[in-house]
Design an enzyme around this catalytic site. Structure first.
Site, mmCIF file in Angstrom:
data_model
loop_
_atom_site.group_PDB
_atom_site.id
_atom_site.type_symbol
_atom_site.label_atom_id
_atom_site.label_comp_id
_atom_site.label_asym_id
_atom_site.label_seq_id
_atom_site.Cartn_x
_atom_site.Cartn_y
_atom_site.Cartn_z
ATOM 1 N N CYS A 32 0.838 -1.265 -0.111
ATOM 2 C CA CYS A 32 -0.090 -0.022 0.070
ATOM 3 C C CYS A 32 0.936 1.333 0.031
ATOM 4 O O CYS A 32 1.842 1.407 -0.663
ATOM 5 C CB CYS A 32 -0.808 -0.138 1.167
ATOM 6 S SG CYS A 32 -2.327 1.086 1.472
ATOM 7 N N THR A 33 0.724 2.272 0.696
ATOM 8 C CA THR A 33 1.229 3.639 0.743
ATOM 9 C C THR A 33 2.679 3.465 1.581
ATOM 10 O O THR A 33 3.319 4.226 1.506
ATOM 11 C CB THR A 33 0.484 4.516 1.548
ATOM 12 O OG1 THR A 33 -0.031 4.241 2.849
ATOM 13 C CG2 THR A 33 -0.836 5.030 0.526
#
Lengths: 236, 236
Positions: A108-109
């Site tokens: 993800c981030t």
């Protein structure tokens, strides 16, 4: 027995819990089949941290305990992950570990944290769909795939993509038979009740709003905030 | 604003971390779309508990804080989950909460805990494939599905099945549009690198061995241990 191999999951306050737990469940099942592996959770401090849910979590080791892991996995999240882009202790840990780690991975981030540590320069990478346009800020070429392997760096798309990435990594580390056995034991035979996602119908406007909120919550008036928001809004 | 609705995730020492975190990630995203919902993690004590991985976890509330949740979710695991079948404090909490909860849900071998609390009698239910044959010990009819809804009880198959069950539950509680939005935000668009699982080729002998080890580790010489092992070995 072969030399011990350490897989370090990097914890920081406020991360998205499934980002770390998905790959952790997969890769901490690996030692049942390949005893030379061990999984650890590393953080700056051994105290309970908040997550993006009501569950609090605590690492098993400090950064100082595990300076040279063989594999590194960095989870993502919303505002707290953006805040972590300026956490010099965390970034220094990653810069120290990355030269030997195969791979340094993100979910993800978490990719933005790798970017802030200077690890994505000139590399193809992915992240949560709502933040994909932010990757060029760190010199990376955004790729819209479930996971992206480029040299020693492995990045996964948002949240649940970490499970797929970790099974891929299990296959790389221990072969197809072990990866399939792990998959049976965690009964990962997905049946999303509404089926897969149609990306042509993704709520992109909502994604940009969420991305901007994560940046503002995490970075406030930091100069990086403006640059990231501009990239998200311009969609490139 | 509508009346507040509380979704309680039940934590106990040694549970399988993805069993609780999969549904927790899904259902703690729900309040972004339906603010009347809140997710909490409940346990007997607010102290860090071990899990089946190096990550330690801590609940947000005690059982006493949340005696009457609207939804209950019970995770499973190996030996520690079997040990929990004799945890009278945990079972009493579930017996107290179940009459009002819609649903009382379980993931993986968490179904056995519902069974020990007397909540599966006469019901269709599922659990981790390696423990499916143990369900009749609690008066339940085993069903080989990803999740099984029978009256006020909702049971999921092993570990990762909790994500699918939680999305189904989100759809039940808040409708298809919200469930799909949650699915986009956690980017649950699975791509298992080796594809889905072929259950005709499942490692059943290994499953029986694992199931027996979980029972022995968790229940030792307790009379229930012998009965469960007999069921697992006879495959009925």
């Amino acid at each position: 027995m072969p030399t011990e191999k350490t897989i370090a999951f990097v914890l920081y306050p406020g991360c998205t819990i499934l980002d770390i737990v998905g790959p952790l469940q997969v890769l901490s099942t690996l030692p049942a089949f390949r005893p030379e592996y061990r999984a650890v959770v590393v953080a700056e401090r051994l105290e309970p941290f908040e997550t993006d849910t009501p569950l609090q979590v605590r690492a098993s080791h400090t950064f100082a305990d595990v300076p040279a892991p063989d594999v590194v996995v960095v989870p993502g999240g919303g505002g707290p992950t953006l805040r972590a882009l300026t956490d010099e202790t965390l970034l220094a840990y990653l810069r120290g570990a990355a030269p030997e780690a195969r791979p340094t991975a993100s979910v993800c981030t978490g990719a933005l944290i790798l970017g802030a540590a200077g690890l994505l320069s000139g590399r193809r990478a992915t992240t949560h769909w709502a933040m994909l346009d932010a990757l060029p800020e760190f010199g990376a070429t955004p790729v819209r795939e479930r996971w992206v392997s480029d040299g020693p760096v492995l990045t996964a798309a948002g949240v649940a993509a970490g499970i797929d990435m970790a099974l891929h990594l299990t296959q790389e580390l221990a072969g197809e038979e072990v990866a399939r056995s792990v998959q049976y034991f965690i009964e990962y035979d997905p049946e999303p009740p509404l089926g897969g996602l149609d990306w042509d119908k993704a709520p992109r406007a909502l994604g940009v709003m969420a991305g901007e909120r994560w940046v503002r919550d995490g970075l406030g008036e930091h100069p990086l905030a403006e640059r990231l928001v501009t990239r998200l809004k311009s969609g490139s």
